[in-house]
Scaffold this active site. Structure first.
Site, PDB file in Angstrom:
ATOM      1  N   LYS A   1      43.434  28.287  42.364  1.00 36.36           N
ATOM      2  CA  LYS A   1      44.259  28.961  43.367  1.00 36.36           C
ATOM      3  C   LYS A   1      43.621  28.918  44.756  1.00 36.36           C
ATOM      4  O   LYS A   1      44.331  28.893  45.770  1.00 36.36           O
ATOM      5  CB  LYS A   1      44.541  30.405  42.928  1.00 36.36           C
ATOM      6  CG  LYS A   1      45.414  30.486  41.668  1.00 36.36           C
ATOM      7  CD  LYS A   1      46.742  29.744  41.843  1.00 36.36           C
ATOM      8  CE  LYS A   1      47.685  29.911  40.677  1.00 36.36           C
ATOM      9  NZ  LYS A   1      48.988  29.242  40.893  1.00 36.36           N
TER      10      LYS A   1
ATOM     11  N   TYR B   1      40.391  29.700  37.031  1.00 36.32           N
ATOM     12  CA  TYR B   1      41.725  30.022  37.556  1.00 36.32           C
ATOM     13  C   TYR B   1      41.657  30.285  39.059  1.00 36.32           C
ATOM     14  O   TYR B   1      42.478  29.758  39.823  1.00 36.32           O
ATOM     15  CB  TYR B   1      42.298  31.241  36.827  1.00 36.32           C
ATOM     16  CG  TYR B   1      43.611  31.713  37.408  1.00 36.32           C
ATOM     17  CD1 TYR B   1      44.777  30.995  37.197  1.00 36.32           C
ATOM     18  CD2 TYR B   1      43.671  32.870  38.198  1.00 36.32           C
ATOM     19  CE1 TYR B   1      45.985  31.416  37.746  1.00 36.32           C
ATOM     20  CE2 TYR B   1      44.872  33.298  38.742  1.00 36.32           C
ATOM     21  CZ  TYR B   1      46.023  32.565  38.521  1.00 36.32           C
ATOM     22  OH  TYR B   1      47.211  32.976  39.070  1.00 36.32           O
TER      23      TYR B   1
ATOM     24  N   SER C   1      50.123  30.748  45.108  1.00 38.92           N
ATOM     25  CA  SER C   1      48.698  30.872  44.805  1.00 38.92           C
ATOM     26  C   SER C   1      48.523  32.178  44.016  1.00 38.92           C
ATOM     27  O   SER C   1      49.220  32.410  43.035  1.00 38.92           O
ATOM     28  CB  SER C   1      47.878  30.853  46.101  1.00 38.92           C
ATOM     29  OG  SER C   1      46.512  31.020  45.839  1.00 38.92           O
TER      30      SER C   1
END
Length: 289
Positions: free
Chosen positions: A155, A151, A136
């Site tokens: 994650k 983004y 992650s």
């Protein structure tokens, strides 16, 4: 020197994945490693590395993923440790990024990992052992990075499904670790790994400043050593009780505590209202005699 475990690592031609593969091979592990380009992978790692199986994989194509997993098992006999490392960064405000740009980031960072998990789990279940590392980011634990919303969302998704996965596969003897690195000195912030919006909006001055800082000032000056990060992951894989949450880097450690303290502060500041939402319990009936 020979170690018994066989590792399967995605996104291995550069960055943390490449450091990990090189470290593993140096320590005598068997490694199947994937990249979009087998030429880039063999060039980066070295074609003659003992115990190394390079594989070209399209993570968004489940048949390609299955072929790679099957090839690794055919070559080495088993897979013990899986590292879902492939992914790329995406800069840009939520308003700027198109639906296509956002979905493409999710396709690799989230659904690519799910394709791997779906295809390795039957083997790990059958052997009743294994360890899955899902890479992650500290941006998957705290989203306080303007210009990295998509983004961070990918994650956060990795973080969330990994916690569920850990609970699902525990009874099969399979461990799961969520790897949340801070800033490491890799090519992650270079043009080849960091996508920027095609249609920038000038009004987002703070986003542009953060984007520019990451591309220029931060890139190449990150404090984290990817080889040391690889060593920590190997140590976690060998641990009797490996961590579910594996933060990497002093900065990740600090960011994580800042997030936890902020959540605790909101909980306590709003505790009275937060805990006032149940149905009122009816008063017990009075007993008449």
């Amino acid at each position: 020197m020979s170690n018994t475990k066989t590792w399967f690592v995605t996104g291995a031609s550069k960055g943390l994945g490449l450091s990990l593969v090189k470290r593993l091979l140096q320590q005598g592990y068997q490694v199947a490693a994937t990249s979009r380009s087998i030429a880039d992978l063999t060039k980066a790692v070295g074609e003659d590395a003992d115990g190394f199986l390079p594989l070209a994989v399209n993570l968004t194509d489940e048949s390609s993923v299955k072929q790679a997993v099957d090839a690794a098992i055919k070559h080495f006999g088993r897979i013990d440790v899986v590292v879902n490392n492939a992914g790329y960064g995406m800069a840009g405000s939520l308003e700027e990024l198109t639906d296509k740009e956002a979905r493409e980031n999710f396709d690799i960072n989230v659904f690519g990992s799910l394709n791997i998990i779906r295809n390795v789990m039957p083997h790990l279940r059958a052997q009743h052992s294994g360890h899955i590392f899902n890479v992650s980011s500290i941006g998957g634990f705290t989203g306080n990075f303007p210009g990295f919303g998509i983004y961070c969302a990918t994650k956060f998704a990795v973080h969330g499904f990994s916690e569920s996965l850990a609970a699902e596969v525990k009874s099969f003897g399979v461990n799961v670790s969520i790897v949340s690195p801070g800033y490491f000195r890799t090519s992650f912030l270079s043009a080849s790994s960091l996508s920027v919006p095609k249609n920038e909006i000038a009004e987002y001055k703070e986003v542009r400043a953060v984007q520019t800082a990451h591309q220029n000032e931060i890139n190449g000056n990150q404090a984290g050593d990817p080889d040391k990060a690889a060593d920590v992951m190997i140590a976690a894989a060998e641990a009797k009780n490996p961590p579910l949450h594996l933060f990497l880097g002093q900065d990740a450690y600090n960011f994580a505590y800042q997030k936890m303290e902020a959540v605790k502060q909101d909980l306590e500041d709003w505790k009275t209202l937060i805990t006032s939402t149940n149905f009122e319990e009816a008063e017990p009936a009075t007993q008449f005699h």
